[in-house]
Design an enzyme around this catalytic site. Sequence first.
Site, PDB file in Angstrom:
ATOM      1  N   TYR A 128       0.809  -1.225   0.000  1.00 40.26           N
ATOM      2  CA  TYR A 128       0.000   0.000   0.000  1.00 40.26           C
ATOM      3  C   TYR A 128       0.842   1.276   0.000  1.00 40.26           C
ATOM      4  CZ  TYR A 128      -3.803  -3.197   1.006  1.00 40.26           C
ATOM      5  OH  TYR A 128      -4.708  -4.222   0.931  1.00 40.26           O
TER       6      TYR A 128
ATOM      7  N   HIS B 180      -4.615   6.199  -0.843  1.00 35.57           N
ATOM      8  CA  HIS B 180      -5.215   6.041   0.486  1.00 35.57           C
ATOM      9  C   HIS B 180      -4.179   6.228   1.595  1.00 35.57           C
ATOM     10  CE1 HIS B 180      -9.173   5.430   1.861  1.00 35.57           C
ATOM     11  NE2 HIS B 180      -9.176   4.142   2.096  1.00 35.57           N
TER      12      HIS B 180
ATOM     13  N   TYR C  14      -5.178  -1.199   9.505  1.00 28.16           N
ATOM     14  CA  TYR C  14      -5.861  -1.028   8.223  1.00 28.16           C
ATOM     15  C   TYR C  14      -6.895   0.094   8.377  1.00 28.16           C
ATOM     16  CZ  TYR C  14      -3.390  -4.962   6.307  1.00 28.16           C
ATOM     17  OH  TYR C  14      -2.387  -5.774   5.878  1.00 28.16           O
TER      18      TYR C  14
ATOM     19  N   ASN D 240      -9.988   0.880   7.649  1.00 24.02           N
ATOM     20  CA  ASN D 240     -11.367   0.810   8.153  1.00 24.02           C
ATOM     21  C   ASN D 240     -11.463   0.669   9.663  1.00 24.02           C
ATOM     22  OD1 ASN D 240     -11.836   0.827   5.458  1.00 24.02           O
ATOM     23  ND2 ASN D 240     -12.842  -1.148   5.357  1.00 24.02           N
TER      24      ASN D 240
ATOM     25  N   ASN E 110     -14.016   5.760   5.240  1.00 30.05           N
ATOM     26  CA  ASN E 110     -14.198   4.714   6.253  1.00 30.05           C
ATOM     27  C   ASN E 110     -13.273   4.855   7.460  1.00 30.05           C
ATOM     28  OD1 ASN E 110     -16.327   3.456   4.964  1.00 30.05           O
ATOM     29  ND2 ASN E 110     -14.981   2.217   3.688  1.00 30.05           N
TER      30      ASN E 110
END
Length: 196
Positions: free
Chosen positions: A14, A19, A64, A66, A113
Amino acid sequence: MFIIAGLGNPTLQYRGTRHNVGFDVIDTLADKYNIAVETRKSRALIGKGIIAGQKVLLVKPQTYMNLSGESIGELVSYYKVDEEQELLVIYDDVSLDVGQLRIRRKGSAGGHNGIKDIIRHLGTDVFPRIKIGVGEKPKGYDLADYVLGHFSREEREMMEEGYQKAAEAVEMILAGELDEAMNVFNRKAKPKEAIE
């Protein structure tokens, strides 16, 4: 003490994605102020230091995106910080142009989120935040695929400028100048030619 939390997803796959711009701003601040963000606590990587004369805790949740609220909620509680005054969350926003900033004192999650989870865990949406634009999702793209995608080389340059501006905004907010930071950074960036 101020908690400055940048949102993102852990693991190498990532790194550098849209994000993960919150992590990138934390890295920018860590480099600038020589703060090692390497200690593991409350499912986050944290580093203590001083910015603009204030004690800060730089935070990269490792839960993560969320589940960002689990980590940040624990840290807010452990360090007994007042989230309305001493928490600053930095994250990506698909409704802003690439590298553009938007600073707010409070607000809804706006479909993000990570912020949704933080609001759920803190029980309030009143905490300062810096949103960094990653550009609007192209038509036909899945939102998750878009935010987990990487920037083009040109976009990366614009984002680097955005990270530097975000670091300046953090300094102003820590100095008690949140309204001034909003006035300076919430304006749309002018095209390059217009800048002296």
